[in-house]
Design an enzyme around this catalytic site. Structure first.
Site, PDB file in Angstrom:
ATOM      1  N   GLU A 148       0.847  -1.181   0.000  1.00 30.95           N
ATOM      2  CA  GLU A 148       0.000   0.000   0.000  1.00 30.95           C
ATOM      3  C   GLU A 148       0.889   1.239   0.000  1.00 30.95           C
ATOM      4  O   GLU A 148       1.877   1.300   0.729  1.00 30.95           O
ATOM      5  CB  GLU A 148      -0.900   0.034   1.242  1.00 30.95           C
ATOM      6  N   HIS A 202      -4.160   6.838  -0.080  1.00 28.17           N
ATOM      7  CA  HIS A 202      -3.450   5.573   0.053  1.00 28.17           C
ATOM      8  C   HIS A 202      -4.041   4.612  -0.962  1.00 28.17           C
ATOM      9  O   HIS A 202      -5.089   4.882  -1.557  1.00 28.17           O
ATOM     10  CB  HIS A 202      -3.523   5.029   1.479  1.00 28.17           C
ATOM     11  N   HIS A 243      -5.237   0.640  -2.281  1.00 30.77           N
ATOM     12  CA  HIS A 243      -5.767  -0.670  -1.910  1.00 30.77           C
ATOM     13  C   HIS A 243      -5.335  -1.661  -2.983  1.00 30.77           C
ATOM     14  O   HIS A 243      -5.991  -1.798  -4.001  1.00 30.77           O
ATOM     15  CB  HIS A 243      -7.297  -0.633  -1.802  1.00 30.77           C
ATOM     16  N   ASP A 270      -9.339   1.583   7.925  1.00 32.31           N
ATOM     17  CA  ASP A 270      -9.161   2.964   7.469  1.00 32.31           C
ATOM     18  C   ASP A 270      -9.914   3.927   8.389  1.00 32.31           C
ATOM     19  O   ASP A 270      -9.428   5.011   8.713  1.00 32.31           O
ATOM     20  CB  ASP A 270      -9.667   3.134   6.034  1.00 32.31           C
TER      21      ASP A 270
END
Lengths: 120, 153
Positions: free
Chosen positions: B23, B94, B96, B107
Site C-alpha cells: 500500500e 493511500h 488498496h 481505514d
C-alpha cells in the site's frame, strides 16, 4: 515570550479557523491547557475523557516528538513552534480471515460487494 | 466537491503502481474554499507501517501489503512544504492493492485523528493486478463514525 502552535487543517474548524495560534511560552502541558481554555472543542479532539492526550494526536516541538523529550513537561522556549500532527493509518479489509485479492479465495466482484456491504 | 488539478490523478496512480503490491500513502496539498477542496499537488510519503505501530495486537499478522502508516514526521514535512507554497495539507491518499477503492474498517479507525465535518479528503486508489484502477474520494462524518463518498472531478 511567545510560542506558535500550528493547527492541522482538519482541526482548524475547532480553533476559529486559525492555522496557527500564538500563546505564552511554558511547558507543552501549560500551552495546551491554554489552548483548551480558548478552544474547548479543539480540546475534546486532543484529549480523551480521562484528560490524557489521545493516542493518535502527536505533538512536536520543532522537529522532535514530545514523547522523545519530556512529554507534556517539555519546555518550549520563546520563538519555538509546537506542531499538532494527526496520526493516519489504515489498511484493506480482511474478508473471513483472508486477505481480499483476485488471486486467492475471493474474486474481484465478491470483494467489491463485501467491501461495499461492510461500509453500510 | 473535490477538485484534482493538473497531474494529481496520474501522480497518485503512478505512486500506487510503483509501490504495488504494498500500500502506498501520501498527502494532498491544496486549498479549502468553502465546500470545495482543491488539490494542487501530492506529497508521496513512505509507508512506515510495522507491527510495532499496528492498531491492534493482531496487526503482527499483517504487512505493508495490507497496512499503511503515515509517520507524523512525514506529515510535518508535507505541512512545511505546503506552507512554503502558500498551500495547506488538505487530505491524504493511500492505495488498496487488489482491493476495491472503498474505505475499510481499519481505514476508519486510522482516521480518527482527523475529526469529522472538515473538508479534509481521503482518496483511495485501487490497484488491480499492478495497474491503477478506480480512484475515489471520501469525507469523515458523524463524529468519525463513517465515511461518505464525495464527488470528485
Amino acid at each position: 515570550m511567545a510560542v506558535t502552535v500550528t493547527i492541522p487543517t482538519a482541526l482548524r474548524q475547532y480553533a476559529g479557523g486559525h492555522a496557527s495560534i500564538t500563546l505564552p511560552a511554558g511547558s507543552v502541558g501549560q500551552i495546551l491547557a491554554t489552548l483548551r481554555e480558548q478552544y474547548p472543542q479543539l480540546g475534546k479532539q486532543l484529549y480523551n475523557d480521562q484528560g490524557a492526550l489521545r493516542s493518535f494526536v502527536n505533538v512536536y516541538v520543532g522537529d522532535e516528538d514530545i514523547r522523545h523529550l519530556q512529554g507534556v513537561e517539555t519546555h518550549v522556549a520563546d520563538g519555538e513552534t509546537v506542531s499538532i500532527i494527526p496520526a493516519i493509518a489504515g489498511g484493506v479489509m480482511v474478508l473471513h480471515g483472508e486477505r481480499c485479492t483476485v488471486n486467492v479465495r475471493y474474486g474481484w466482484k465478491e470483494c467489491c460487494y463485501a467491501a461495499s456491504h461492510a461500509l453500510q | 466537491m473535490i477538485i484534482l488539478t493538473g497531474d494529481v490523478h496520474h501522480a497518485i496512480a503512478r505512486h500506487a503502481e510503483e509501490i504495488y503490491p504494498n500500500e502506498c500513502v501520501g498527502l494532498l496539498l491544496g486549498r479549502i474554499a468553502g465546500m470545495r477542496t482543491e488539490v494542487e499537488d501530492v506529497f508521496p510519503a513512505p509507508n512506515r507501517w510495522t507491527a510495532e505501530v499496528g492498531l491492534t495486537p493482531t496487526d503482527a499478522d499483517h504487512s505493508q501489503r495490507d497496512r499503511f502508516y503515515l509517520d507524523p514526521r512525514d506529515y510535518l514535512r508535507a505541512d512545511r512544504a505546503a506552507n512554503a507554497r502558500g498551500l495547506d495539507v488538505v487530505g491524504c491518499y493511500h492505495s488498496h492493492p487488489d482491493h476495491p477503492a472503498v474505505p475499510s474498517p481499519r481505514d476508519l479507525t486510522g482516521a480518527q485523528a482527523i475529526g469529522s465535518g472538515s473538508r479534509f479528503v481521503f482518496l483511495i486508489q485501487s490497484v488491480h493486478r499492478g495497474h491503477a484502477a478506480e480512484l475515489t474520494a471520501w469525507l469523515l462524518v458523524d463524529d468519525g463514525a463513517r465515511f461518505v463518498a464525495e464527488e470528485m472531478r
